[in-house]
Structures are given as structure tokens and as C-alpha cells.
Design an enzyme around this catalytic site. Structure first.
Site, PDB file in Angstrom:
ATOM      1  N   ARG A   1     -12.787  -4.051  -7.218  1.00 22.56           N
ATOM      2  CA  ARG A   1     -12.461  -4.824  -6.025  1.00 22.56           C
ATOM      3  C   ARG A   1     -13.737  -5.118  -5.231  1.00 22.56           C
ATOM      4  NH1 ARG A   1      -8.470  -2.542  -1.350  1.00 22.56           N
ATOM      5  NH2 ARG A   1     -10.202  -1.088  -1.138  1.00 22.56           N
TER       6      ARG A   1
ATOM      7  N   ASP B   1       2.143  -5.793   7.963  1.00 23.26           N
ATOM      8  CA  ASP B   1       0.928  -4.996   7.974  1.00 23.26           C
ATOM      9  C   ASP B   1      -0.253  -5.951   7.765  1.00 23.26           C
ATOM     10  OD1 ASP B   1      -1.246  -3.331   7.439  1.00 23.26           O
ATOM     11  OD2 ASP B   1       0.052  -1.753   6.640  1.00 23.26           O
TER      12      ASP B   1
ATOM     13  N   TYR C   1     -10.908  -0.273  10.984  1.00 26.00           N
ATOM     14  CA  TYR C   1     -12.111   0.196  10.280  1.00 26.00           C
ATOM     15  C   TYR C   1     -12.438  -0.639   9.053  1.00 26.00           C
ATOM     16  CZ  TYR C   1      -8.364   2.601   7.757  1.00 26.00           C
ATOM     17  OH  TYR C   1      -7.206   2.871   7.085  1.00 26.00           O
ATOM     18  N   LYS C   2     -11.552  -1.575   8.689  1.00 23.39           N
ATOM     19  CA  LYS C   2     -11.835  -2.447   7.540  1.00 23.39           C
ATOM     20  C   LYS C   2     -12.645  -3.652   8.033  1.00 23.39           C
ATOM     21  CE  LYS C   2      -7.979  -0.601   4.913  1.00 23.39           C
ATOM     22  NZ  LYS C   2      -6.524  -0.589   4.751  1.00 23.39           N
TER      23      LYS C   2
ATOM     24  N   PHE D   1       0.856  -1.185   0.000  1.00 20.25           N
ATOM     25  CA  PHE D   1       0.000   0.000   0.000  1.00 20.25           C
ATOM     26  C   PHE D   1       0.896   1.240   0.000  1.00 20.25           C
ATOM     27  CE2 PHE D   1      -2.919   3.057   2.012  1.00 20.25           C
ATOM     28  CZ  PHE D   1      -4.074   2.827   1.282  1.00 20.25           C
TER      29      PHE D   1
HETATM   30  C1  LIG Z   1      -5.893   0.775   4.561  1.00 22.02           C
HETATM   31  C2  LIG Z   1      -4.416   0.730   4.628  1.00 22.02           C
HETATM   32  C3  LIG Z   1      -3.673   1.791   5.152  1.00 22.02           C
HETATM   33  C4  LIG Z   1      -4.342   3.071   5.580  1.00 22.02           C
HETATM   34  O1  LIG Z   1      -3.634   3.737   6.576  1.00 22.02           O
HETATM   35  P1  LIG Z   1      -4.352   4.842   7.469  1.00 22.02           P
HETATM   36  O2  LIG Z   1      -3.253   5.523   8.162  1.00 22.02           O
HETATM   37  O3  LIG Z   1      -5.292   4.097   8.391  1.00 22.02           O
HETATM   38  O4  LIG Z   1      -5.140   5.732   6.558  1.00 22.02           O
HETATM   39  C5  LIG Z   1      -2.300   1.643   5.243  1.00 22.02           C
HETATM   40  N1  LIG Z   1      -1.684   0.516   4.841  1.00 22.02           N
HETATM   41  C6  LIG Z   1      -2.381  -0.528   4.316  1.00 22.02           C
HETATM   42  C7  LIG Z   1      -1.657  -1.758   3.880  1.00 22.02           C
HETATM   43  C8  LIG Z   1      -3.758  -0.445   4.172  1.00 22.02           C
HETATM   44  O5  LIG Z   1      -4.439  -1.444   3.630  1.00 22.02           O
END
Ligand SMILES: *Cc1c(COP(=O)(O)O)cnc(C)c1O
Length: 398
Positions: free
Chosen positions: A357, A185, A210-211, A114
Site C-alpha cells: 500500500r 467513517d 493521525y493519518k 476496517f
Molecule cells: C485507522 C482506522 C481505524 C483505527 O482506529 P483507532 O481507534 O484510531 O486505532 C479505525 N477505522 C478505520 C476505518 C481506520 O482506517
């Protein structure tokens, strides 16, 4: 325990006429969360005001809820704490891991990661100095790229675009054999599939709530530190609530015991009230049952779409064991197709450049949802209903 998925679905508010396939991005509202947040606002904040910190357990909440998340990710008790955002927790874990490998300068990651994780790593390298580098290779090349220069292997277990899953235990063992540490992660893992963090040997892990964990927009992130490091790491983001004794107002920073030191500042109490209610639903679920049903839902969707939509190309691994809890398809007009779907009540999302997705979240997704989504997608593809100007205009969030 055998999970009663009819009962778990009843715990969520799902808007009328919507088939929700985006719980991998933002989980829906657990009914009890609305009531729980309202109670925290009126009875705790409203009546207790500052006394809430002592009387309503606000101070202990980040570690208490951390223990409940630990159960879902196979972590030992007392190794997980909540707070901040995932991007911040990535930075914090990475900085701590780099300090534990002081003779090395390379952070290894993959190009499927990400972007925020990569941006945070890159920013940290710039702060630390010119010899620190972030090296990214293709996901399939990670294993071969682990060598004696690598300080930290930083990976997201499940690829946010394709759902491709890394072998966490295998890559962690490879990293350790080369003298490197790991930061995993779990953004698309926690609440999506079983993990054995303790057994995998991971050094650090981070994730969001939140996911798949359904804590609502802005829900706090979590961080895991393996017990062998917990009393050794020096948090780079050394805030007062990670101090051994915050209310001593000591001028010198002394890290708190174990995982407590990874706290930074004032926790988001209202968001944590929502998280607490969402974790009550998770108490009704067995992760192995969730995984079995997730794979079955994904397979039903893949079979349905492939039979009805020849123009969509599967972008996710076909083998359920190699995939997270989402399915992606590619199409050059993916954005417009997704907007057409959303206009008909099927909510997934789009990830540039061409990925449609769909998240499958057994706590509330049914096989009827899958069949309904396939039918509407098939109709949109067969009629070309996506080919309208209003579906082409890009919104800020895709
Ligand atoms: C959703 C996601 C994020 C988002 O980070 P936030 O700081 O919560 O906005 C970061 N890394 C990964 C791998 C994600 O899937």
C-alpha cells in the site's frame, strides 16, 4: 486559492533519504508541531498547571479544532468535536444511531471495512442483546442489501486496503429511503479528498487525525453529528465532559448542548497542540487542488509501476474518481517486497494477505518522490532483492 505545494512541503520534517508514502497511516511531523507541543508543555502545563484549563483554552479546544476540521470535510460549523480514539467514536456514533432507530436491529456494513469498526459494532450488538446483528456483505453488494430491516448503515468511505471509494451521497439517500441512518467513517477521507458531509445528508461521521491530517501518533479522533440530530441524540458513552454542566457535579446525566455532548472525558491537550499546528498547514491548502494533485500523483505511480513491474497486480480502482488517495498492488510476497523497499528508504506499508500500500499526500509528496519510488521498486522486482530471510520476518506493526 491556488495551493503552493512547495510551501506546504517545506512545513514538514521529512527524514533525509526517505521517500515517504505512508501518510495514509501516520502523517509526518509538521515542523511547527514540535515547537507548538514544546510550548504547550513548558508554558501552559509548566507555568499554568491547572490554570491551563481556563487560561489556555484547553476546555474549548475540542470544539474549536472540530470547527477547523469541519471546513475540511464539508461539515457545518459546530457539528464536529475531537476526543478519544476512532474505534471509540465508531462505537459512540453507532450506539446513538441505533437509539434513534429503536424498532430495528440490523447494522449493515461491508467486508472491506476496517476490522476495528466491525469489532466495535459486533461488541455493541452483544451488549444490546441477542436480536441485534451486524450484517456484512461485499462492498459492491451494499446498495442491494439496504432494506427495511436495517437500522444503521455503517461504512468507511475509502477502503483501507484498496482505496476503493463508496458513493457516500448515493448510499446515504438509499439508506434514508429505507428508513435507516448512516454512520460514515472518514479515516481515509479527511485530508485525502473533498467531502461534502452536509450536502451528503450523512447522519453521523467519524475519523482520525493521525493519518492524512498529520496530528501525530495517538492524535484524537473526531465525530460529526448532523444538526438535525445533535440536540436529540443521547450519547451512549455519557462522560462528565459531555454533561451540560460538568462542574455542577450533578448525579444525574444531562447531555450538553449539541455536539458538546459527544465529548467523554479529559481531552488529550498535548496531542491537540500538535493537531492545531498541523491544521495551520491545512489552512494553506485548497481541498480541490489537493485532490487534483493526488490523482495525478497516483496515476503517475500506477503508470510507472505497471510499465516496470509486470508481477505486481493493481488492487485499486484505475479510475481516479473511484479511488481515495492511495494505490495498492498485490503480490504473494508483498510483505518481503515492502521490507526491501523500506530498507532502501521507500516507506509504504503492507496489509495482509498480499497488499503493498502506498499513500500519496500532496501536501508533501512530489512527482520526484513518485519517480524515485518507482525506480527503486522496479530494481527490487527485477533483481529479486526482496528474497532474503531478513525481509520475511514479520514485525508487530506491518
Ligand atoms: C485507522 C482506522 C481505524 C483505527 O482506529 P483507532 O481507534 O484510531 O486505532 C479505525 N477505522 C478505520 C476505518 C481506520 O482506517
Amino acid at each position: 486559492m491556488t495551493t503552493d505545494f512547495t510551501a506546504t512541503r517545506a512545513c514538514f520534517h521529512l527524514p533525509e533519504g526517505v521517500i515517504y508514502l505512508d501518510g495514509n497511516s501516520l502523517g509526518p511531523l509538521p515542523r511547527a508541531a514540535a515547537e507548538r507541543v514544546a510550548r504547550t508543555v513548558s508554558q501552559e502545563w509548566g507555568e499554568l498547571i491547572i490554570r491551563g484549563w481556563n487560561k489556555a483554552g484547553w476546555m474549548e479546544q475540542p470544539a474549536r479544532l472540530g470547527d477547523r476540521i469541519a471546513r475540511l470535510i464539508g461539515a457545518e460549523a459546530g457539528t464536529v468535536v475531537l476526543g478519544d480514539t476512532l474505534s471509540i467514536k465508531v462505537y459512540q456514533a453507532l450506539a446513538s444511531a441505533l437509539e434513534l432507530t429503536p424498532t430495528r436491529r440490523v447494522i449493515l456494513s461491508d467486508t472491506g471495512n476496517f476490522p476495528s469498526d466491525l469489532y466495535m459494532a459486533d461488541g455493541l450488538c452483544r451488549t444490546l442483546g441477542p436480536d441485534y446483528i451486524l450484517k456484512t456483505v461485499a462492498p459492491e453488494e451494499v446498495e442491494a442489501a439496504i432494506d427495511e430491516t436495517v437500522a444503521v448503515l455503517m461504512l468507511t468511505e475509502v477502503d483501507y486496503r484498496t482505496g476503493r471509494k463508496h458513493d457516500m451521497a448515493g448510499l446515504t439517500a438509499r439508506a434514508h429511503a429505507a428508513g435507516a441512518l448512516t454512520v460514515w467513517d472518514l479515516a481515509h477521507t479527511a485530508g485525502a479528498l473533498p467531502v461534502d458531509l452536509a450536502g451528503s445528508g450523512a447522519d453521523f461521521a467519524v475519523g482520525c487525525t493521525y493519518k492524512y491530517l498529520n496530528a501525530g501518533p495517538g492524535g484524537p479522533a473526531f465525530i460529526y453529528v448532523a444538526p438535525r440530530h445533535a440536540d436529540v441524540v443521547r450519547p451512549a458513552l455519557s462522560g462528565w465532559l459531555g454533561h451540560e454542566s460538568p462542574f455542577a457535579f450533578d448525579l444525574a446525566y444531562r447531555p450538553g448542548a449539541g455536539i458538546e455532548r459527544m465529548r467523554v472525558g479529559t481531552p488529550p491537550v498535548l496531542q491537540m497542540a500538535a493537531l492545531e499546528a498541523s491544521l495551520d498547514v491545512w489552512d494553506m491548502a485548497d481541498m480541490a487542488d489537493v485532490r487534483t494533485r493526488s490523482i495525478a500523483l497516483c496515476e503517475a505511480f500506477i503508470a510507472g509501476v505497471e510499465a516496470a513491474c509486470p508481477d505486481l497486480a493493481l488492487a485499486s480502482p484505475r479510475d481516479g474518481d473511484k479511488r481515495g488517495s492511495q494505490v495498492s498492488f498485490r503480490h504473494p510476497q508483498g510483505y518481503a517486497i515492502m521490507q526491501a523497499l523500506i530498507s532502501r528508504g521507500v516507506i509504504g506499508d503492507f496489509r495482509a494477505p498480499d497488499i503493498l500500500r502506498f499513500g500519496f499526500t500532496p501536501l508533501y509528496t512530489t512527482f520526484d518522490d513518485v519517480a524515485g519510488a518507482v525506480a527503486i521498486l522496479a530494481d527490487i522486482m527485477a533483481t529479486g532483492a526482496w528474497d532474503r530471510p531478513e525481509f520475511m520476518a514479520r514485525a508487530r506493526v506491518t
